[in-house]
Enzyme design. Structure first.
Site: not given
Length: 436
Positions: A85, A121, A212, A253, A264
């Site tokens: 996608t 997704t 995400n 992160f 992504c």
């Protein structure tokens, strides 16, 4: 279970191989003949640690095959749709062309009691629309949405041993049937006490983009702090360590640097913003615009640093760029910060030489005018070395040995993974984002 996997790109190829590894009878289907031939011969068409071995093992059992013939999906009871996608050209929204085409092509091959499982997704609302299509064309077929949470470089591990499973299903008997079937598909991970969440369609669709978006927010937050650290003389790595000890925040992160890229995170948060706008809920995610802006801004700052250490002008200067992939253990160069920086420097007239253990061919395919070469050719005679993808071999470089090969000892650590004291002791000018 008898399973078909529609779409054998990154997600589909990994999913097909892992389902066969779990004991299921799997047929992977894709329109790309070259890709199908590679997968059928046990070769992965992209770099993913552990996948070639898994393909060979699964194919040897006879439980895994690949084909371009969609009619072979008729032998399966469960059909996973794993097509891409991508972001639409000229906009932020997700392009659902491949998803819609896969569902339409699959319809003639579905039988009563089959379960179609979306893994792609997609924007929230897509599953409900596709469920309505199935209700009209194949009323005895059930739809479920089972989002993927793969990390490139760890995709095999993440599929065989997921940290959670999410089933988006309809209410009533159809949903119960879908849950029963998915429980059978994932019997092995469930036996390991993997958390399983059963939700409605929209919640399942939102899980991936919400996750995400949260990760992107955390990355851009620490990069915003890096900008403040540069302005004040603070050290962003020590700052991240300090706040990361708060278990409400956590250290993962919070690594300041060039920011995120890949296929992504960037396109998912942009598609999330586009869909929220369509739903009239755009104000709820306006913060994501700044997240995206902070992320892109880091690339320009790295170009500025390179210009600064080279005396104000990079034109004609030899620069070695270590890394082209958007992250280590991958050959994916989609929206790669490293590659973006290399191209910007080249456009400013620098003699840029890019090297990467796995992504060189993909980098050259995207930017044929960029000099993509071996590590030796990249660093020999370089006036500045930019570490932009944190491959382990780059993290472990010996500053003394490398110093004998370059023309000038300037290193820019785009991922904050080198030891500044060690490199400075070897005579290098060390610069990094958020550190002095």
């Amino acid at each position: 279970m008898r399973i078909s996997v529609i779409g054998c790109g990154y997600l589909g190829a990994v999913h097909a191989a892992c389902m066969a590894q779990l004991g299921h009878d799997v047929v992977g289907i894709d329109v790309d003949e070259r890709k199908v031939k590679l997968l059928a011969s046990g070769e992965a068409p992209f770099f993913e640690p552990g996948l070639p071995e898994l393909l060979s093992q699964a194919s040897a059992t006879g439980r895994l095959r690949f084909t371009t013939d969609l009619a072979q999906a008729a032998s399966a009871d469960v059909h996973f749709v794993c097509v891409g996608t991508p972001q639409v050209k000229g906009g932020y929204a997700a392009d659902l062309t491949y998803v819609d085409a896969a569902f339409e092509a699959l319809l003639p091959h579905l039988g009563a009691g089959d379960v179609v499982v979306g893994k792609s997704t997609v924007p929230v609302g897509t599953a409900a629309r596709l469920a309505a299509t199935l209700a009209d064309a194949a009323p005895e077929v059930t739809l479920a949405w089972n989002p993927e949470f793969l990390r490139e470089g760890f995709a095999v591990q993440d599929t065989l041993h997921p940290d959670r499973l999410v089933y988006g299903v309809a209410s009533g008997a159809a949903g119960e049937h879908a849950v029963e079937v998915l429980d059978a598909v994932y019997a092995a991970p469930l036996a390991e006490d993997t958390p399983r969440l059963v939700t409605d369609y929209p919640t399942a669709e939102l899980v991936k983009v919400a996750a995400n978006s949260f990760l992107a927010t955390k990355i851009s937050f620490i990069n915003a702090m890096a900008e403040l650290c540069e302005a004040t003389g603070a050290d962003v790595t020590q700052l991240a360590d300090a706040i990361g000890h708060d278990d409400r925040i956590g250290r993962k992160f919070l690594n300041a640097g060039l920011g995120f890229g890949g296929g992504c995170l960037p396109k998912d948060i942009r598609a999330f913003m586009a869909r929220a706008d369509e739903l009239g809920a755009d104000q709820a995610v306006t913060f994501l615009k700044e997240i995206d802006a902070i992320n892109v801004r880091r690339r320009g700052r790295m170009v500025d640093l390179a210009t600064e250490v080279l005396g104000g002008d990079v034109a004609g200067r030899r620069i070695a760029v270590l890394g082209a992939a958007f992250k280590p253990n991958s050959d994916d160069v989609r929206d790669s910060p490293a590659l973006d920086v290399a191209v910007r420097l080249m456009e400013l007239g620098a003699q840029v030489r890019v090297t990467d253990p796995e992504a060189g061919a993909n980098a050259h395919a995207v930017h044929p005018d960029l000099d993509v070469t071996t590590f030796d050719a990249a660093v020999d005679g370089a006036e500045a070395v930019l570490l932009l993808t944190e491959w382990q071999q780059y993290r472990e470089l010996d500053p003394d040995a490398l110093g004998e090969r370059v023309a000038a000892r300037h290193v820019l650590d785009g991922r904050n993974v080198l030891d500044p004291g060690r490199w400075r002791a070897a005579g290098w000018t060390y610069r990094a984002l958020g550190r002095h």
